[in-house]
Design a protein around this motif. Structure first.
Motif, mmCIF file in Angstrom:
data_model
loop_
_atom_site.group_PDB
_atom_site.id
_atom_site.type_symbol
_atom_site.label_atom_id
_atom_site.label_comp_id
_atom_site.label_asym_id
_atom_site.label_seq_id
_atom_site.Cartn_x
_atom_site.Cartn_y
_atom_site.Cartn_z
ATOM 1 N N SER A 1 0.853 -1.172 0.089
ATOM 2 C CA SER A 1 0.211 -0.206 0.009
ATOM 3 C C SER A 1 0.818 1.375 -0.102
ATOM 4 O O SER A 1 0.468 2.565 -0.373
ATOM 5 N N ASP B 1 3.609 2.153 -5.666
ATOM 6 C CA ASP B 1 2.810 2.271 -6.668
ATOM 7 C C ASP B 1 3.175 0.897 -7.281
ATOM 8 O O ASP B 1 4.140 0.545 -7.754
ATOM 9 N N ASN C 1 -1.138 6.798 -1.736
ATOM 10 C CA ASN C 1 -2.361 5.986 -1.913
ATOM 11 C C ASN C 1 -3.460 6.122 -1.021
ATOM 12 O O ASN C 1 -4.469 6.259 -1.529
ATOM 13 N N SER D 1 -4.742 -0.973 -9.688
ATOM 14 C CA SER D 1 -3.496 -0.378 -8.810
ATOM 15 C C SER D 1 -3.789 -1.160 -7.677
ATOM 16 O O SER D 1 -4.731 -0.913 -6.803
ATOM 17 N N ARG E 1 -3.194 1.211 -4.369
ATOM 18 C CA ARG E 1 -4.590 1.901 -4.096
ATOM 19 C C ARG E 1 -5.646 0.917 -3.432
ATOM 20 O O ARG E 1 -6.210 1.146 -2.156
#
Lengths: 434, 335
Positions: free
Chosen positions: B66, B69, B84, B292, B295
């Motif tokens: 988390s 990226d 994030n 992602s 995120r």
């Protein structure tokens, strides 16, 4: 003393056992396809992962195995396209566990195009010109790598209910309906005008869903959402997007031509049974869906016409992931499976329309007739409708933007939302991506 | 040799008595000591080893992901710190997810508990074919959630659904089960309740049967009615079980995924995310268009923290209730 040690051993064995169990769970899930290569002679199993129905049969694979000694072909079928996509994404990320050939849907090809290194470059001068241009364009990277071989595609005609049209005082004959929808210049306005005529004659909804019309119209644009070169998001500023939005909203809500259904919903499925709408945009594979949903309903037919010229909805590719052990052999098999002869056979099996230029000319394809659609010459119609499809540029954000638009249209069309508010919601969603 | 020499190692202990030759400790004895000290831990270790592998490690790894990226296909990217988290907290969809999760949780859990207690009380009464009724209550739990969702999806269809048809018969306008926020939550809550009420009923029933029967006899002698017995004997005696049921359904409720995801065909939680829950948001961010993982992991951690907070609230409530109970019983003893 003996007692103690035996206890100790037992405990130690227990602990290692658990540890072994735990590690065993983690490995061994993604075993790939190799069989033993004993002493130089080729003895290879190639796996082909597909989803839904590609129309490949055991007989086709057997034919290939006979002409290529030492090679065994196995097909792995996933039930849905989503399942296949998840499997592909996860194992692509893990770096192992994929089949030698992976089928990919047009819809999720763009997201894979961002990772050309994960796939074998399938460029082959001998195969140049085998497919329709828009099909190869969609899988060619900027530096000229070809990541997939086209299987089928989705040329669209207009499926219509001849009986409902007749009741509203319109012609029901295939050519006459095509002429009616074509109107003056074969534009979407002409299609909508025919709908107003249908309603003036006492008909109900003209088409099923605003979202479907949007899909039809946006795929006739070359670069609706993203700049073709830089992939910069232009959806919010592109005047065409707003124009099409207004046109779809006007036709669906203001003129009330839509049946206000969202495609694939339970209401949509049920509406086939109670004359919910008179026409719909129909790619080749949709004919089977219509037939399945309309059990007991007669009157469906397919007109050789499409507003704005031509459109593609769906279709797939075969790719060869770079992680496979036998990329060369896999490439050869993929080329064989996507050859016109095999694809025409697949069409005869499951109705997947060949995206190969020669396949579309094959008399076995063009001669196909569909009894449910009032004996319409579906092969010939779909071959005609496959001409002039343009390739829409799909960058990394294409589907996020399209999703946001589809959500907005569902709110407006199905849930009676305010068009201006939903347009603003769409713009907000698009800006959030940037 | 070793037998006679004074081992320096033993002297290091400091307390070496110069007048006594140090006693050699046999290996068997050492083993015996280990046995006493270690065995209990070894016996409980399987759970903890499994927990560490399947619970703790993913938890920590998620935290690691988390702050990076991290793309689903592309893999690990740059370290981004709490970017994030900041991104996710600014997304209106995230807050919609939290809102929907709690809303569906409350709408499903409260009626579910009430119905489960009443059902359990009915099953606790003298019935013919007891086992049949008890198994019958559990039947919906056996049905796969996917099947439940398919059936309820048809029942709650906006235009063609049987529920709107029935409502129309009694003069109520069709409700937009898939269009509006609250109706969609109610529809999903009924799915959850259909599946879980029977399960909780059986847990409560088991607890009810453990209530000493003499309490009821005493109540009857005091002239308490059936209803009075239920509220003054049954419900108070069920308290610890109710707390258990509340905690398990809290954890389950905050992670709800299957039912809302299958509530329509796109599985996004509605065009305006009317019924998208927090776990569906994790899925959308991690496996949807953004891909992602960074995120998605951030959302997962925020959800984890929320569950911890709710858990602490639950725990403090439990403690208060149990201390209430003990003070009451102390009072009784004093009297």
């Amino acid at each position: 003393m003996r007692k103690t040690t035996s206890k100790m051993w037992a405990a130690a064995a227990g602990v290692t056992g658990i540890a072994l169990l735990a590690t065993a769970c983690s490995s061994g899930s993604g075993d790939s396809s190799d069989d033993a290569t004993d002493g130089g002679s080729k003895n290879i199993t190639l796996t082909v992962a597909t989803f839904n129905e590609f129309g490949y049969t055991e007989d086709m694979f057997k034919q290939y195995e006979e002409s290529h000694p030492g090679i065994t072909v196995k097909e792995k079928k996933a039930a849905t396209s989503n399942e296949a996509r998840e499997n592909l994404n996860t194992r692509l990320a893990a770096g192992s566990g994929l089949s030698d050939i992976e089928a990919v849907d047009t819809d999720w090809m763009p997201e894979l195009m961002q990772y050309p290194d994960k796939f074998v470059d399938l460029t082959d001068p001998a195969l140049e010109g085998r497919w329709l241009k828009f099909k190869t364009d969609a899988v060619t990277t900027d530096d000229g790598k070809l990541l997939g071989y086209g299987t089928d595609f989705g040329p669209e005609g207009i499926a219509y209910r001849g009986d409902l049209l007749e009741k509203a005082g319109l012609p029901k004959d295939r050519d006459a309906v095509a002429a009616l929808i074509k109107g003056k210049d074969n534009s979407w306005d002409d299609y909508f005008a025919a709908g107003k005529q249908y309603q003036a004659g006492g008909g109900g909804a003209w088409f099923d869903s605003a979202g479907a019309i949007w899909q039809g119209m946006i795929y006739q644009e070359e670069a609706p959402y993203e700049d073709a070169k830089t992939n910069e998001i232009i959806a919010a500023d592109n005047p065409r997007v707003k124009e099409i939005y207004d046109a779809v909203v006007k036709a669906s809500v203001t003129d009330n031509l839509s049946a206000h259904l969202s495609q694939w919903s339970d209401d949509w499925t049920a509406s086939f049974q109670n004359n919910g709408f008179a026409t719909m945009l129909a790619p080749g594979w949709m004919l089977g869906v219509i037939e399945g949903n309309s059990a007991g309903v007669t009157g469906w037919d397919l007109a050789d016409v499409y507003p704005g010229g031509a459109g593609n909805w769906g279709g797939s590719f075969l790719t060869v992931p770079a992680q496979g052990a036998h990329p060369e052999e896999a490439k050869e098999l993929a080329a064989w499976l996507t050859a016109p002869e095999q694809q025409v056979q697949a069409f005869l099996n499951k109705g997947t329309v060949p995206s190969q230029v020669d396949g579309l000319k094959d008399p076995k394809f063009t001669g196909a007739v569909n009894a449910f659609f009032n004996n319409a010459p579906t092969g010939e119609i779909l071959a005609n409708r496959g001409q002039g499809i343009i390739s829409t540029h799909k960058g990394p954000n294409f589907f996020a933007i399209n999703d946001a638009m589809q959500s907005a249209l569902t709110e407006v069309d199905v849930n009676k939302g305010n068009p201006d508010e939903q347009w603003n919601t769409f713009i907000t969603a698009v800006n959030a991506l940037g | 040799m070793a037998t006679s020499t004074t081992s320096p190692q033993l002297n290091r202990g400091g307390q070496a008595d110069p007048g006594r030759t140090p006693r050699r400790v046999g290996f068997s004895q050492t083993l015996g000591r280990w046995d006493v000290k270690l065995s209990p831990y070894l016996y409980v270790s399987p759970f903890f080893i499994l927990f560490a592998l399947t619970g703790l490690f993913p938890l920590l790894y998620t935290a690691f992901v988390s702050v990076h990226d991290w793309n689903l296909i592309g893999g690990k990217g740059d370290f981004v710190g709490f970017e994030n988290y900041a991104y996710v907290l600014q997304q209106p969809n995230f807050w919609k997810g939290i809102r929907n999760t709690f809303s569906i949780f409350f709408i499903s859990t409260i009626p579910q508990l009430i119905i489960a207690i009443i059902l359990a009380a009915l099953l606790d009464a003298n019935l013919r074919a007891k086992t049949f009724w008890r198994m019958g209550v559990l039947l919906p739990y056996v049905v796969a959630p996917v099947a439940v969702s398919l059936i309820f999806g048809k029942l709650f269809a906006d235009q063609s659904g049987i529920i709107n048809t029935l409502l129309g018969k009694i003069g109520i306008d069709p409700i937009g089960w898939h269009a509006q926020v609250l109706p969609s939550h109610i529809a999903i809550a009924t799915m959850v309740d259909f599946r879980w009420t029977g399960y909780n009923t059986l847990i409560l029933l088991a607890a009810m049967q453990a209530i000493p029967r003499d309490l009821y006899e005493a109540a009857v002698l005091d002239g308490a009615s059936r209803v009075r017995q239920f509220f003054s004997v049954t419900v108070p005696m069920l308290r610890p079980t109710i707390i258990f049921v509340v905690i398990t359904s809290t954890i389950g409720g905050l992670q709800i995924f299957d039912e809302p995801r299958l509530f329509d065909q796109t599985g996004q939680g509605g065009p305006s995310r009317q019924w998208m829950t927090a776990t569906m948001y994790i899925y959308e961010v991690g496996w949807g268009n953004q891909k992602s993982f960074g995120r998605a992991s951030a959302v997962a951690w925020i959800l984890f923290l929320i569950i911890v907070v709710v858990g602490i609230i639950n725990f403090s409530l439990t403690r208060r209730i149990s201390s209430d109970e003990s003070s009451k019983s102390r009072k009784k003893v004093r009297r």
